[in-house]
Design a protein around this motif. Sequence first.
Motif, PDB file in Angstrom:
ATOM      1  N   PHE A  39       2.742  -4.634  -0.216  1.00 58.03           N
ATOM      2  CA  PHE A  39       3.349  -4.294   1.066  1.00 58.03           C
ATOM      3  C   PHE A  39       4.250  -3.079   0.874  1.00 58.03           C
ATOM      4  N   ASP A  40       4.165  -2.130   1.802  1.00 60.73           N
ATOM      5  CA  ASP A  40       5.023  -0.951   1.685  1.00 60.73           C
ATOM      6  C   ASP A  40       6.375  -1.214   2.356  1.00 60.73           C
ATOM      7  N   GLU A  41       7.245  -0.207   2.313  1.00 63.31           N
ATOM      8  CA  GLU A  41       8.602  -0.381   2.827  1.00 63.31           C
ATOM      9  C   GLU A  41       8.643  -0.569   4.341  1.00 63.31           C
ATOM     10  N   GLN A  42       7.563  -0.228   5.020  1.00 64.62           N
ATOM     11  CA  GLN A  42       7.488  -0.463   6.460  1.00 64.62           C
ATOM     12  C   GLN A  42       6.845  -1.818   6.785  1.00 64.62           C
ATOM     13  N   GLY A  43       6.515  -2.578   5.734  1.00 61.69           N
ATOM     14  CA  GLY A  43       5.939  -3.898   5.936  1.00 61.69           C
ATOM     15  C   GLY A  43       4.437  -3.913   6.087  1.00 61.69           C
ATOM     16  N   ARG A  44       3.764  -2.754   5.940  1.00 61.65           N
ATOM     17  CA  ARG A  44       2.312  -2.724   6.046  1.00 61.65           C
ATOM     18  C   ARG A  44       1.674  -3.375   4.823  1.00 61.65           C
ATOM     19  N   LYS A  45       0.597  -4.092   5.069  1.00 59.03           N
ATOM     20  CA  LYS A  45      -0.069  -4.904   4.054  1.00 59.03           C
ATOM     21  C   LYS A  45      -1.357  -4.226   3.603  1.00 59.03           C
ATOM     22  N   TYR A  46      -1.586  -4.218   2.274  1.00 58.92           N
ATOM     23  CA  TYR A  46      -2.784  -3.599   1.713  1.00 58.92           C
ATOM     24  C   TYR A  46      -3.441  -4.547   0.719  1.00 58.92           C
ATOM     25  N   LEU A  47      -4.746  -4.735   0.851  1.00 62.15           N
ATOM     26  CA  LEU A  47      -5.512  -5.445  -0.164  1.00 62.15           C
ATOM     27  C   LEU A  47      -5.697  -4.499  -1.344  1.00 62.15           C
ATOM     28  N   GLU A  48      -5.215  -4.883  -2.508  1.00 61.17           N
ATOM     29  CA  GLU A  48      -5.245  -3.994  -3.681  1.00 61.17           C
ATOM     30  C   GLU A  48      -6.616  -4.076  -4.349  1.00 61.17           C
ATOM     31  N   GLY A  49      -7.508  -3.207  -3.925  1.00 57.89           N
ATOM     32  CA  GLY A  49      -8.877  -3.235  -4.405  1.00 57.89           C
ATOM     33  C   GLY A  49      -9.076  -2.715  -5.803  1.00 57.89           C
ATOM     34  N   ASN A  50      -7.990  -2.270  -6.454  1.00 54.50           N
ATOM     35  CA  ASN A  50      -8.094  -1.786  -7.831  1.00 54.50           C
ATOM     36  C   ASN A  50      -7.109  -2.466  -8.775  1.00 54.50           C
ATOM     37  N   SER A  51      -6.555  -3.587  -8.342  1.00 52.00           N
ATOM     38  CA  SER A  51      -5.621  -4.348  -9.205  1.00 52.00           C
ATOM     39  C   SER A  51      -4.493  -3.473  -9.724  1.00 52.00           C
TER      40      SER A  51
END
Length: 454
Positions: A39-51
């Motif tokens: 999650f970034d500082e703005q709260g956006r969520k990302y699936l970490e496709g590269n670990s």
Amino acid sequence: MPAPIKNNVSAFLHPFSHMPTLAESGPVVIDHGRGIYVFDEQGRKYLEGNSGLWNVVLGFDNPALVAAAREAYAKLPAYHAFFGRVARAGLDLAQRLVDMAPMPADRVFFANSGSEANDSVVKMLWLMAEAEGQPQRKTILTRWNSYHGTTVMTASLTGKAYNQAFGLPLAQVKYVMNPHHWREGRPGESELEFSARCAADLEARITELGADTIAGFFAEPVMGAGGVVPPPEGYFQAIQPVLRRHGIPLVADEVICGFGRTGERWGSITYGMTPDIVVASKVITAGFFPMGAVILSPEITARVEAASAKYDEFPHGFTTGAHPVGCAIAMAVLDQIEQGGILKHIQAVSPLFQRRLKALADHPMVGEARGIGLMGALEIVADKPTKQAFPGQWDVSEKIAGVALKHGLIVRPLGSAVVLAPPFIITEAEIDELFSILERTLDEVHASVMKLAA
């Protein structure tokens, strides 16, 4: 793309980052992680496709690893392994790695990264040659398109053109064929025939240089940062006899493949390699601590120890090698992979990952969809029959990464390829989520590049 954050960004020099994208959008500042998501500082969520960088495989908030680190810090927060002193955790981890090695093994040397570990192997090879009366045996063989690190020596071992920026490679490093059948194979040439040609190229290179000048041969089981390139059928079965015949040690760089990425404990097992030396890093601590390890066969151990006798010590090491906290974390990681069912989980979900990956071969922009286990890549092309890439200035793989990020997925652009290596704990539902976002992304980018081409 997220809007740039203005505070503090000018002080940071970003490694391996696309400068035009940084100039336009600024960095994504990661604040925290849960499971396979960050999650970034703005709260956006990302699936970490590269670990992360292939390494955060057990989740970004793994409580057992946090607990292992906390307990180790409370007991012995730091120590070295010089002068015959070492923390118990270092001894325990070394024995565990010896026991689980893909070949007979009896000794482990610890560094702080894969780069340092590979660099250490070169010094060991040179130390042996010097002590054995063969000071001319300094040449290291590696392969075009391989990746082995970023120190001066390991950047030289990395067969990529960008290292020319540093005046590399060093003169002691020589290259042989890139074993990428899709890219390098001749029309109508089978994988087995291509592997035989790779072996013949290796034989010719050894003859040209002189076998008595060559100290070792480095190979990743799967070329990772070369774009997830699995070896062609029969590749290691073809080249290992050549190396053995000329007495050249085989170094398996398992920094990316080791501990489960290919679906087996080691990539060497997956592809029938019997190395003399194994280099491990990344997954060994699941990204929770910097660590690299060099695992030696008994023959190499005996030669290194005999060579070191002249100096009354092995004259090499790192201040924080075998760090007690890092070793404790690594033990907890291996517990989860080996006894905690993670390796079995990888084997269970990998078929779905590979099916979804290979299905993208039908996309008009994908020339090749390749992979094994929980790693894969899409080779992006402008023309499928000719395998022609898009013009470099179009930055198509960067565009794919950027659009995927906008949709909540982190993928890695590598030249004309897009690479995936999700955490080992990914579920089948999360695999479907990953590929649904990626398919949508490819369609969006394809529409935009068709407008450019019009």
